[in-house]
Design an enzyme around this catalytic site. Sequence first.
Site, PDB file in Angstrom:
ATOM      1  N   ARG A  89      37.023 -11.282  -0.709  1.00 50.65           N
ATOM      2  CA  ARG A  89      37.087 -12.731  -0.908  1.00 50.65           C
ATOM      3  C   ARG A  89      38.021 -13.043  -2.074  1.00 50.65           C
ATOM      4  O   ARG A  89      38.378 -12.159  -2.841  1.00 50.65           O
ATOM      5  CB  ARG A  89      35.707 -13.320  -1.154  1.00 50.65           C
ATOM      6  CG  ARG A  89      35.078 -12.897  -2.465  1.00 50.65           C
ATOM      7  CD  ARG A  89      33.791 -13.675  -2.727  1.00 50.65           C
ATOM      8  NE  ARG A  89      33.099 -13.144  -3.879  1.00 50.65           N
ATOM      9  CZ  ARG A  89      31.937 -13.574  -4.327  1.00 50.65           C
ATOM     10  NH1 ARG A  89      31.316 -14.552  -3.703  1.00 50.65           N
ATOM     11  NH2 ARG A  89      31.372 -13.051  -5.375  1.00 50.65           N
ATOM     12  N   ASN A 145      35.290 -21.970  -6.082  1.00 49.07           N
ATOM     13  CA  ASN A 145      34.065 -21.297  -6.507  1.00 49.07           C
ATOM     14  C   ASN A 145      34.424 -20.228  -7.512  1.00 49.07           C
ATOM     15  O   ASN A 145      35.283 -19.381  -7.256  1.00 49.07           O
ATOM     16  CB  ASN A 145      33.364 -20.614  -5.324  1.00 49.07           C
ATOM     17  CG  ASN A 145      31.975 -20.129  -5.702  1.00 49.07           C
ATOM     18  OD1 ASN A 145      31.073 -20.941  -5.928  1.00 49.07           O
ATOM     19  ND2 ASN A 145      31.797 -18.829  -5.810  1.00 49.07           N
ATOM     20  N   GLU A 146      33.801 -20.297  -8.670  1.00 47.15           N
ATOM     21  CA  GLU A 146      34.046 -19.297  -9.710  1.00 47.15           C
ATOM     22  C   GLU A 146      35.531 -18.930  -9.757  1.00 47.15           C
ATOM     23  O   GLU A 146      35.919 -17.761  -9.575  1.00 47.15           O
ATOM     24  CB  GLU A 146      33.193 -18.053  -9.495  1.00 47.15           C
ATOM     25  CG  GLU A 146      31.719 -18.304  -9.702  1.00 47.15           C
ATOM     26  CD  GLU A 146      30.890 -17.024  -9.753  1.00 47.15           C
ATOM     27  OE1 GLU A 146      31.375 -15.973  -9.301  1.00 47.15           O
ATOM     28  OE2 GLU A 146      29.749 -17.088 -10.238  1.00 47.15           O
ATOM     29  N   GLU A 175      24.180 -21.421 -10.275  1.00 47.55           N
ATOM     30  CA  GLU A 175      23.686 -20.207  -9.605  1.00 47.55           C
ATOM     31  C   GLU A 175      22.950 -19.340 -10.605  1.00 47.55           C
ATOM     32  O   GLU A 175      23.408 -19.167 -11.733  1.00 47.55           O
ATOM     33  CB  GLU A 175      24.853 -19.339  -9.112  1.00 47.55           C
ATOM     34  CG  GLU A 175      25.641 -19.839  -7.959  1.00 47.55           C
ATOM     35  CD  GLU A 175      26.758 -18.835  -7.601  1.00 47.55           C
ATOM     36  OE1 GLU A 175      26.657 -17.638  -7.955  1.00 47.55           O
ATOM     37  OE2 GLU A 175      27.737 -19.271  -6.990  1.00 47.55           O
ATOM     38  N   TRP A 191      25.157  -6.222  -7.007  1.00 45.78           N
ATOM     39  CA  TRP A 191      26.447  -5.725  -7.511  1.00 45.78           C
ATOM     40  C   TRP A 191      26.319  -4.914  -8.791  1.00 45.78           C
ATOM     41  O   TRP A 191      27.309  -4.663  -9.452  1.00 45.78           O
ATOM     42  CB  TRP A 191      27.418  -6.881  -7.686  1.00 45.78           C
ATOM     43  CG  TRP A 191      26.846  -8.127  -8.304  1.00 45.78           C
ATOM     44  CD1 TRP A 191      26.370  -9.207  -7.624  1.00 45.78           C
ATOM     45  CD2 TRP A 191      26.674  -8.418  -9.699  1.00 45.78           C
ATOM     46  NE1 TRP A 191      25.904 -10.160  -8.506  1.00 45.78           N
ATOM     47  CE2 TRP A 191      26.084  -9.702  -9.789  1.00 45.78           C
ATOM     48  CE3 TRP A 191      26.945  -7.730 -10.873  1.00 45.78           C
ATOM     49  CZ2 TRP A 191      25.761 -10.302 -11.007  1.00 45.78           C
ATOM     50  CZ3 TRP A 191      26.631  -8.329 -12.091  1.00 45.78           C
ATOM     51  CH2 TRP A 191      26.051  -9.598 -12.142  1.00 45.78           C
ATOM     52  N   HIS A 232      21.309  -9.144  -1.598  1.00 45.04           N
ATOM     53  CA  HIS A 232      21.133 -10.072  -2.725  1.00 45.04           C
ATOM     54  C   HIS A 232      19.914 -10.941  -2.427  1.00 45.04           C
ATOM     55  O   HIS A 232      19.740 -11.409  -1.302  1.00 45.04           O
ATOM     56  CB  HIS A 232      22.389 -10.938  -2.854  1.00 45.04           C
ATOM     57  CG  HIS A 232      22.516 -11.658  -4.153  1.00 45.04           C
ATOM     58  ND1 HIS A 232      21.663 -12.681  -4.527  1.00 45.04           N
ATOM     59  CD2 HIS A 232      23.390 -11.518  -5.169  1.00 45.04           C
ATOM     60  CE1 HIS A 232      22.022 -13.137  -5.720  1.00 45.04           C
ATOM     61  NE2 HIS A 232      23.068 -12.438  -6.135  1.00 45.04           N
TER      62      HIS A 232
END
Length: 675
Positions: A111, A149-150, A307, A315, A358
């Site tokens: 990603r 995102n981030e 989040e 991770w 996760h």
Amino acid sequence: MRNWTEDGIAFGADYNPEQWPEQVRCEDLELMREAGVTLVSVGIFSWGLLEPEPGRYDFGWLDRVLDDLHGAGIGVDLATATASPPAWMSQRWPEVLPVDHDGRRHTFGSRQSWCPSSPVYRERSLALVEALATRYGSHPALRLWHISNELGCHNARCYCDVSAAAFREWLQRRYSGVDALNDAWATAFWSQHYTSFDQVQVPALSSSFPNPAHALDFARFSSDELLGQHLAEQAVLRRVTPDVPTTTNFMVSAGQTAMDYGRWAREQDVVSNDHYLVHALGDPRAELAFAADMTRGVAGGPWLLMEHSTSAVNWQPVNVAKAPGEMLRDSLAHVARGADGVMFFQWRASSGGAEQWHSGMVPHAGRDSDRFREVVELGAVLQRLADVRGSDVEADVAVLVDYQNAWALEAPTLPSARVGHLDVAHQVHRLLCERQTTADVVAVGAHPDDLAEVLARYRVVVVPTLYLCDDATAAAVTAAAEAGAQVVVTYLSGTVDERVRVRLGGYPGAFRDLLGVRVEEFHPLLEGVGTALDDGSTGEVWSERATVAADVEVLASYGDGAVAGSPALTRRALPGGGAAWYVGTTLDDEALDGLLQAVCAAGGVAPAAPATGFVDVVRRRDATTGRSWLFALNHGEETATVRVSGVDAVSGADVDGTLHLAPGASAVVAETPRP
Ligand code: GAL
């Protein structure tokens, strides 16, 4: 401007219904209602589904998701969906894929594989943002735009040719000419003199050490470049939907320093942050507290926890699950420190893909699970805290940090590789927390014009290893001390300016006069080698040879080694009642705790409430009504006590004078107003 948190403390998660058959949504909505979910982030990684071919959009599924959420009374933080471009992008325009420091071009299949300077990426992403803004700008579920995102999580620094050209343009804007660049970068050294900007490369893999000023400017450029993408998306949103606030989720945490969030925060309607406990750290919860205080610091007020995790992540080498009560305690730790929303990654734990292991609000085990029952309990507690929204966090201590300093300390050519930019800051902050003393973490980048004004609000200001320090920052710190604050400066601070050029004449150049300390030589310590101080304490990492001015009190000196007899801890009283304290080594916890207690006593800083045990205590207060809430989180293994009266929103119990808090338990006491 629309209110993103009209329901009190927002509660929810990233919601990725595209990963599931459409009929699962019925259960999702039912469980969201049961848990009291008010806000979900939608569409973050759905570019590939929203635009299956260049220019052909498929919004049908997203229409239904938003309509259903609205029907269930749930607000939406809608993503611009630009975080991860689809496969067609790199197939057609391979140059969009980023290149790493060693010259390797990334492949598609993970990603965020895009170069922050890519014109193709910019054009295609903005077209998508425009299409989304036009289609959903007036949707009644929309509360907030979630830009990308981030940003920079995996692609913070790209070393491709396109980035190199953009870097040269950035340098031309920064420097009046190539001679100014030569001067700033000290290029007379190692034959690096440039006669044209065209000769400048990105600081990728080379034969030996990089030029530290070159590397620092590249770090600045890289942060600006990603911010540029953010601003470009934001500009489209503001044009099409001026009444909808925008945010992008920061990663204020120990490991992420590539983006100057102080600078970035100035552009946000709502500051939001993602935080995960990192179990490799000595004390992950102390780091959580630091990160939350720093997020509040850059936000300048309440913020949104976009989040965190209900339990394990996927991770880390070993992904530790949360024990009963931990999720509530972590969530309240963020609220205590100014979060007006508690959100998770993600709503429903995935069955496939890289994040299948996760945790989520709905675990693989489903509704009939302790995890989901704890989620429901958390939702109920947050509903009882609705009035906390918008209130301030009380803090009389500031800890000063700076992303530029973090970048400067990345250089592989410093006196010691053992100095992390946040090591001392974390230690100071942790010890203050253990004394129930709240600190604001103030980022220099957030205050280009008003740092002096901001620091003037505090009774104690700590400046930990602020290696790079420009004149304005040094002046603001000095002004705070002269106005009456207790200022604590630790080693290596103020030794270089914003061009990482050494301030000559004795360290710590920028603070030499304020402290009355002149360091002639650093004597960094090898791992495992401590230094004994003559007050019985010990130091690590650092020692130095220094002299002090006549008006400086030496609190402790080095007792052994090459610098025996040289001052290690000093204090210089100032006429306005303030003082400038200096710490020349990494003190052991006991010694630093003692010093901080002395500093706080001198500054008149009291704990949020008297307490016993390993308990975190923070107060939020509503400036308008005067109402206050005392958050108490017991991180210890024994029952803690806290002096407070009122009603505990977690247990519902009345507290009359003393709160008894079991190990691992949390309380939020709506305090009885003082007569
Ligand atoms: C964040 C990211 C989320 C998810 C999460 C897992 O970095 O924004 O999409 O990957 O980590 O912990």
